[in-house]
Design a protein around this motif. Structure first.
Motif, mmCIF file in Angstrom:
data_model
loop_
_atom_site.group_PDB
_atom_site.id
_atom_site.type_symbol
_atom_site.label_atom_id
_atom_site.label_comp_id
_atom_site.label_asym_id
_atom_site.label_seq_id
_atom_site.Cartn_x
_atom_site.Cartn_y
_atom_site.Cartn_z
ATOM 1 N N LYS A 1 0.852 -1.214 0.000
ATOM 2 C CA LYS A 1 0.000 0.000 0.000
ATOM 3 C C LYS A 1 0.876 1.248 0.000
ATOM 4 N N SER A 2 1.931 1.263 0.812
ATOM 5 C CA SER A 2 2.744 2.479 0.865
ATOM 6 C C SER A 2 3.594 2.622 -0.394
ATOM 7 N N ASP A 3 4.027 1.492 -0.975
ATOM 8 C CA ASP A 3 4.743 1.551 -2.266
ATOM 9 C C ASP A 3 3.849 2.213 -3.325
ATOM 10 N N ILE A 4 2.559 1.865 -3.307
ATOM 11 C CA ILE A 4 1.630 2.415 -4.306
ATOM 12 C C ILE A 4 1.375 3.893 -4.023
ATOM 13 N N ASP A 5 1.053 4.214 -2.764
ATOM 14 C CA ASP A 5 0.775 5.612 -2.383
ATOM 15 C C ASP A 5 1.907 6.541 -2.804
ATOM 16 N N GLU A 6 3.119 6.073 -2.542
ATOM 17 C CA GLU A 6 4.315 6.847 -2.876
ATOM 18 C C GLU A 6 4.377 7.209 -4.364
ATOM 19 N N ARG A 7 3.832 6.313 -5.190
ATOM 20 C CA ARG A 7 3.949 6.504 -6.637
ATOM 21 C C ARG A 7 2.769 7.266 -7.269
ATOM 22 N N VAL A 8 1.756 7.569 -6.470
ATOM 23 C CA VAL A 8 0.573 8.214 -7.052
ATOM 24 C C VAL A 8 0.894 9.540 -7.764
ATOM 25 N N PRO A 9 1.687 10.429 -7.133
ATOM 26 C CA PRO A 9 1.972 11.695 -7.853
ATOM 27 C C PRO A 9 2.638 11.463 -9.211
ATOM 28 N N ASP A 10 3.584 10.519 -9.271
ATOM 29 C CA ASP A 10 4.236 10.217 -10.555
ATOM 30 C C ASP A 10 3.240 9.616 -11.545
ATOM 31 N N MET A 11 2.340 8.769 -11.043
ATOM 32 C CA MET A 11 1.342 8.154 -11.935
ATOM 33 C C MET A 11 0.430 9.222 -12.545
#
Ligand SMILES: [Zn+2]
Ligand SMILES: [Zn+2]
Length: 396
Positions: A8-18
């Motif tokens: 979950k935190s790996d995904i959250d971290e990438r949201v701005p880049d996505m």
């Protein structure tokens, strides 16, 4: 932190880049087989993650192979598929990342699919050391013209692959929901053109002519009986004549009439039967009335049929990701639209699922292929989570 909290935190971290990447792709849409910029970004990102990258597959397709670092003998390979192409539509959305190319638009969400698959590649590449098996990332061109998937399969994209998964963001399906269903989820699609050839003449002397317009009317009506009388009520099928062209004036019986139609079905067998029967009925009616009818089918696409075992795996991880209340398995998952994911699903067992992206408050409520189409970007992390969990579960 557990592995799942970590995910979950790996995904959250990438949201701005996505979000940034999806908007960049949205601003620079490319049509079928012209995805040069998009596939360049995809290849460069996959290389930066350390994947083995193949470019130019089926013209503009990209394949990236992530080799697991903990592979035991007999370890499996799962493929994750995304499509990259846009549509020839003039975007009417009033957003600051509106298409910069007049007449081209990401109006089906493929910008989101490309972004999601790249985020999954990023997350899984960081876990390479613990992967017992490989993940193959397939970025296909030309989904919208049903042209990219089949040549990628022919070029060997599915060689050595044991299962395939992919998703479609759906703008009339609520964000937060995931739809996963066994069996056929996207229909087959076949275009056809029937040319009825009669005999022209004076409109006041029909006995000297063979009227292709009247014959076309009988053909259109007779074709509908293939649905009402020859198709099981439990087997959804569509025949639509969307264009009928004939004649020049009220007082002339023309020589020919042209019928353009589409047919949708939910099994390969029924699709084949309908193609045969449409041909027999159209030519038979024409011949009974003294005309001829030539019929051609083209640009066909198989139905997308999900494998039971792969689907159960995706259902399980979807429940883990969004909760059982937010996972659908019913008819809402089916569409009479088509998708050439069908060709990957035909090559190996797989599952194509849908991820809700509808949110009226954010203006994401127009249908696919509409000039105001948009998706709720909150759907992207959900798609990433389900694909990542599915890949990890498959390689366990
Ligand atoms: Zn589309
Ligand atoms: Zn699409």
């Amino acid at each position: 932190m557990t592995t799942i909290d970590q995910l979950k935190s790996d995904i959250d971290e990438r949201v701005p880049d996505m979000v940034a990447l999806r908007r960049d792709l949205h601003e620079h849409p490319e049509l079928a087989f012209e995805e040069v910029r998009t596939s360049g970004i995809v290849a460069q990102r996959l290389r930066a993650l350390g994947l083995e990258v193949q470019t130019g597959v089926a013209k503009t397709g990209v394949v990236g192979l992530l080799k697991g670092g903990a592979s035991q003998p007999g370890a499996k390979t799962i493929a994750i598929r995304a499509d990259m192409d846009a549509l020839p539509i003039f975007e009417m959305n009033d957003i600051d990342y509106r298409s910069k190319v007049d007449g081209k638009m990401h109006a089906c969400g493929h910008d989101g699919h490309t972004t999601i698959a790249l985020a999954v590649a990023d997350i899984l590449s960081k876990r390479r050391a613990e992967l017992n098996g490989n993940v193959k990332f397939i970025f296909q061109p030309a989904e919208e013209v049903i042209g990219g998937a089949e040549p990628m399969v022919k070029a060997g994209a599915m060689d050595g692959v044991d299962g395939v998964i992919g998703l479609h963001l759906i703008s009339d399906y609520a964000v937060g929901r995931v739809g996963v269903r066994v069996g056929t989820v996207f229909a087959s699609a076949d275009k056809f053109v029937a040319t009825v050839r009669g005999k022209g003449g004076h409109a006041a002397m029909p006995e000297t002519a063979v009227d292709p317009i009247v014959i076309s009317a009988y053909i259109i009506t007779a074709l509908q009986t293939l649905i009402s009388r020859e198709t099981s009520p439990f087997s959804p099928t569509v025949i639509t004549i969307g264009k009928l062209q004939s004649g020049t004036a009220f007082n002339i019986i023309p020589e020919t009439a042209e019928l353009h139609g589409t047919m949708r079905a939910f099994s390969r067998e029924h699709r084949e039967k309908m193609i045969r029967r449409i041909t027999e009925v159209a030519t038979g009616v024409a011949s009974a009335m003294g005309a001829t009818c030539e019929i051609n089918f083209f640009d066909g696409c198989l139905p997308c049929t999900n494998d039971a075992t792969m689907t159960k795996l995706v259902q399980k991880v979807a429940v883990e990701a969004v909760g059982a209340d937010n996972v659908d398995e019913g008819e809402e998952v089916m569409t009479t639209g088509s998708d050439d994911m069908a060709y990957f699903l035909q090559a190996v067992p797989g599952c194509y699922f849908i991820v809700g992206a509808n949110n009226a408050e954010k203006g994401a409520s127009y249908p696919h292929h509409h000039p105001r189409f948009n998706v709720d970007e909150d759907a992207m992390p959900i798609g990433v989570e389900v694909l990542t969990r599915a890949a990890l579960a498959f390689l366990k």
